[in-house]
Design an enzyme around this catalytic site. Structure first.
Site, PDB file in Angstrom:
ATOM      1  N   ARG A 151      12.144  -5.022   5.333  1.00  0.00           N
ATOM      2  CA  ARG A 151      11.883  -3.616   4.970  1.00  0.00           C
ATOM      3  C   ARG A 151      12.671  -2.651   5.862  1.00  0.00           C
ATOM      4  O   ARG A 151      12.806  -2.856   7.062  1.00  0.00           O
ATOM      5  CB  ARG A 151      10.385  -3.365   5.143  1.00  0.00           C
TER       6      ARG A 151
ATOM      7  N   LYS B 127       0.837  -1.213   0.000  1.00  0.00           N
ATOM      8  CA  LYS B 127       0.000   0.000   0.000  1.00  0.00           C
ATOM      9  C   LYS B 127       0.867   1.257   0.000  1.00  0.00           C
ATOM     10  O   LYS B 127       0.666   2.173  -0.800  1.00  0.00           O
ATOM     11  CB  LYS B 127      -0.933   0.020   1.234  1.00  0.00           C
TER      12      LYS B 127
ATOM     13  N   ARG C 128      11.083  -0.520  11.476  1.00  0.00           N
ATOM     14  CA  ARG C 128       9.950  -0.306  12.379  1.00  0.00           C
ATOM     15  C   ARG C 128       9.949  -1.335  13.505  1.00  0.00           C
ATOM     16  O   ARG C 128      10.225  -2.513  13.257  1.00  0.00           O
ATOM     17  CB  ARG C 128       8.626  -0.419  11.589  1.00  0.00           C
TER      18      ARG C 128
ATOM     19  N   ARG D  26      -0.770  -8.667  13.130  1.00  0.00           N
ATOM     20  CA  ARG D  26      -1.324  -7.652  12.217  1.00  0.00           C
ATOM     21  C   ARG D  26      -2.141  -8.324  11.100  1.00  0.00           C
ATOM     22  O   ARG D  26      -3.187  -7.822  10.693  1.00  0.00           O
ATOM     23  CB  ARG D  26      -0.194  -6.796  11.641  1.00  0.00           C
TER      24      ARG D  26
ATOM     25  N   ARG E 101      -9.994   0.585   8.444  1.00  0.00           N
ATOM     26  CA  ARG E 101      -9.575  -0.776   8.790  1.00  0.00           C
ATOM     27  C   ARG E 101     -10.654  -1.539   9.546  1.00  0.00           C
ATOM     28  O   ARG E 101     -10.432  -2.702   9.902  1.00  0.00           O
ATOM     29  CB  ARG E 101      -8.348  -0.690   9.697  1.00  0.00           C
TER      30      ARG E 101
HETATM   31  P1  AP5 Z   1       4.877  -1.588   1.845  1.00  0.00           P
HETATM   32  O1  AP5 Z   1       4.488  -0.792   0.653  1.00  0.00           O
HETATM   33  O2  AP5 Z   1       5.644  -0.906   2.929  1.00  0.00           O
HETATM   34  O3  AP5 Z   1       3.574  -2.343   2.434  1.00  0.00           O
HETATM   35  P2  AP5 Z   1       2.292  -1.798   3.188  1.00  0.00           P
HETATM   36  O4  AP5 Z   1       1.112  -2.503   2.589  1.00  0.00           O
HETATM   37  O5  AP5 Z   1       2.280  -0.306   3.195  1.00  0.00           O
HETATM   38  O6  AP5 Z   1       2.590  -2.406   4.599  1.00  0.00           O
HETATM   39  P3  AP5 Z   1       2.541  -1.825   6.076  1.00  0.00           P
HETATM   40  O7  AP5 Z   1       3.294  -2.807   6.935  1.00  0.00           O
HETATM   41  O8  AP5 Z   1       3.010  -0.408   6.134  1.00  0.00           O
HETATM   42  O9  AP5 Z   1       1.049  -1.934   6.357  1.00  0.00           O
HETATM   43  P4  AP5 Z   1       0.361  -2.030   7.674  1.00  0.00           P
HETATM   44  O10 AP5 Z   1      -1.028  -1.937   7.209  1.00  0.00           O
HETATM   45  O11 AP5 Z   1       0.685  -3.211   8.513  1.00  0.00           O
HETATM   46  O12 AP5 Z   1       1.011  -0.829   8.513  1.00  0.00           O
HETATM   47  P5  AP5 Z   1       0.524   0.607   8.881  1.00  0.00           P
HETATM   48  O13 AP5 Z   1       1.689   1.501   8.906  1.00  0.00           O
HETATM   49  O14 AP5 Z   1      -0.663   0.998   8.054  1.00  0.00           O
HETATM   50  O15 AP5 Z   1       5.691  -2.856   1.345  1.00  0.00           O
HETATM   51  C1  AP5 Z   1       6.309  -3.743   2.257  1.00  0.00           C
HETATM   52  C2  AP5 Z   1       7.689  -4.157   1.723  1.00  0.00           C
HETATM   53  O16 AP5 Z   1       7.529  -4.940   0.566  1.00  0.00           O
HETATM   54  C3  AP5 Z   1       8.560  -2.950   1.337  1.00  0.00           C
HETATM   55  O17 AP5 Z   1       9.885  -3.200   1.727  1.00  0.00           O
HETATM   56  C4  AP5 Z   1       8.453  -2.884  -0.180  1.00  0.00           C
HETATM   57  O18 AP5 Z   1       9.679  -2.420  -0.754  1.00  0.00           O
HETATM   58  C5  AP5 Z   1       8.184  -4.333  -0.554  1.00  0.00           C
HETATM   59  N1  AP5 Z   1       7.260  -4.410  -1.681  1.00  0.00           N
HETATM   60  C6  AP5 Z   1       6.153  -3.665  -1.915  1.00  0.00           C
HETATM   61  N2  AP5 Z   1       5.544  -4.045  -3.042  1.00  0.00           N
HETATM   62  C7  AP5 Z   1       6.276  -5.080  -3.544  1.00  0.00           C
HETATM   63  C8  AP5 Z   1       6.159  -5.905  -4.704  1.00  0.00           C
HETATM   64  N3  AP5 Z   1       5.164  -5.742  -5.588  1.00  0.00           N
HETATM   65  N4  AP5 Z   1       7.093  -6.860  -4.883  1.00  0.00           N
HETATM   66  C9  AP5 Z   1       8.124  -7.046  -3.979  1.00  0.00           C
HETATM   67  N5  AP5 Z   1       8.280  -6.285  -2.876  1.00  0.00           N
HETATM   68  C10 AP5 Z   1       7.372  -5.321  -2.650  1.00  0.00           C
HETATM   69  O19 AP5 Z   1      -0.037   0.394  10.352  1.00  0.00           O
HETATM   70  C11 AP5 Z   1       0.850   0.098  11.435  1.00  0.00           C
HETATM   71  C12 AP5 Z   1       0.049   0.028  12.736  1.00  0.00           C
HETATM   72  O20 AP5 Z   1      -0.595   1.307  12.986  1.00  0.00           O
HETATM   73  C13 AP5 Z   1      -1.110  -0.977  12.746  1.00  0.00           C
HETATM   74  O21 AP5 Z   1      -0.670  -2.282  13.071  1.00  0.00           O
HETATM   75  C14 AP5 Z   1      -2.025  -0.356  13.830  1.00  0.00           C
HETATM   76  O22 AP5 Z   1      -1.547  -0.609  15.120  1.00  0.00           O
HETATM   77  C15 AP5 Z   1      -1.892   1.134  13.548  1.00  0.00           C
HETATM   78  N6  AP5 Z   1      -2.893   1.642  12.595  1.00  0.00           N
HETATM   79  C16 AP5 Z   1      -2.637   2.195  11.376  1.00  0.00           C
HETATM   80  N7  AP5 Z   1      -3.782   2.540  10.765  1.00  0.00           N
HETATM   81  C17 AP5 Z   1      -4.793   2.185  11.607  1.00  0.00           C
HETATM   82  C18 AP5 Z   1      -6.206   2.253  11.515  1.00  0.00           C
HETATM   83  N8  AP5 Z   1      -6.819   2.748  10.430  1.00  0.00           N
HETATM   84  N9  AP5 Z   1      -6.932   1.780  12.572  1.00  0.00           N
HETATM   85  C19 AP5 Z   1      -6.339   1.290  13.664  1.00  0.00           C
HETATM   86  N10 AP5 Z   1      -4.993   1.179  13.807  1.00  0.00           N
HETATM   87  C20 AP5 Z   1      -4.237   1.621  12.786  1.00  0.00           C
END
Ligand code: AP5
Length: 214
Positions: free
Chosen positions: A127, A13, A161, A172, A88
């Protein structure tokens, strides 16, 4: 245009949102990034969110919907927005409808990144980001051109992270399956959902998203 990128942790994402920001001048609203900034700044929101995030659980609906509303208020009305990691839960999806309607905005697309969960742990534990500018990298999939030096700003400092470890990633993913995946049918009923193959390489995923957005 306002869109939601939906998919489990590591689906790509953030990677795809960054490309849309560069290519289309849209604004990425990542609740994860905003919460991490609050944790770093030690704000009341950050203090509440820190332990929850480190455990891989979800922060309260009120907190995240509040920060999304505030972030939208800071944007010009015509700015296109990518919601990354929000909504979410069903409650957040309901709040987003209200937040958008109150600001005269509409939702145009919900794009689901379809991925094989087994591959996501490797994506996440490999990552890292530039500590200075936040550019994202990966031990196997995206190293800087000169290893150890950020392509974008030249910094040699990088960080990982605290929630990017295998145990927390599994929590997660369970949160995604239990609370986030069930909101897709709500958007499907409104004809908003498109799916892309998130296991393709990054540029191929971007091309699929571009086809959807037109
Ligand atoms: P990346 O693009 O970083 O993946 P992502 O989908 O953004 O993953 P996140 O881990 O950031 O998502 P998340 O939903 O767990 O975390 P968030 O910060 O939202 O890609 C990952 C890796 O793969 C990278 O190294 C990239 O280079 C590689 N990659 C990407 N695409 C690729 C491809 N096609 N091929 C190969 N490699 C690839 O949330 C963190 C925490 O915050 C949550 O756990 C929760 O506690 C809280 N939180 C956030 N939002 C909310 C909400 N709305 N409600 C409640 N709690 C929330």
């Amino acid at each position: 245009m306002n869109i939601i990128l939906l998919g489990p942790p590591g689906a790509g994402k953030g990677t795809q949102a960054s490309k849309l920001v560069e290519e289309r001048g849209m604004v990425q609203l990542s609740t994860g990034d905003m919460l991490r900034a609050a944790v770093r700044a030690g704000t009341p929101t950050g203090l509440k969110a820190k332990a929850v995030m480190e455990a891989g659980a979800l922060v309260s609906d009120e907190i995240v919907s509040g920060i999304i509303g505030e972030a939208l208020d800071a944007l010009a009305p015509e700015t296109g927005v990518i919601f990354d990691g929000y909504p979410r839960t069903a409650a957040q999806a309901g709040s987003l409808d209200t937040i958008l309607a109150d600001r005269g905005r509409a939702l145009h697309h919900v794009i689901e990144l379809e991925v094989n969960e087994d591959a996501l742990v490797a994506r996440i534990v490999g990552r890292y980001t530039c500590a200075n500018c936040g550019e994202g990298y990966h031990d196997s999939f995206k190293q800087p051109a000169v290893v150890g030096t950020c392509d974008k700003c030249g910094s040699t400092e990088f960080k990982r992270r605290p929630d990017d470890n295998e145990e927390t990633v599994r929590t997660r993913m369970a949160e995604y399956r239990g609370k986030t995946a069930p909101i897709l049918p709500l958007y499907e009923a409104r004809g908003l959902v498109s799916r892309v193959d998130g296991m393709a390489d990054m540029d191929a995923v971007s091309a699929q998203i571009s086809d959807i957005l037109g």
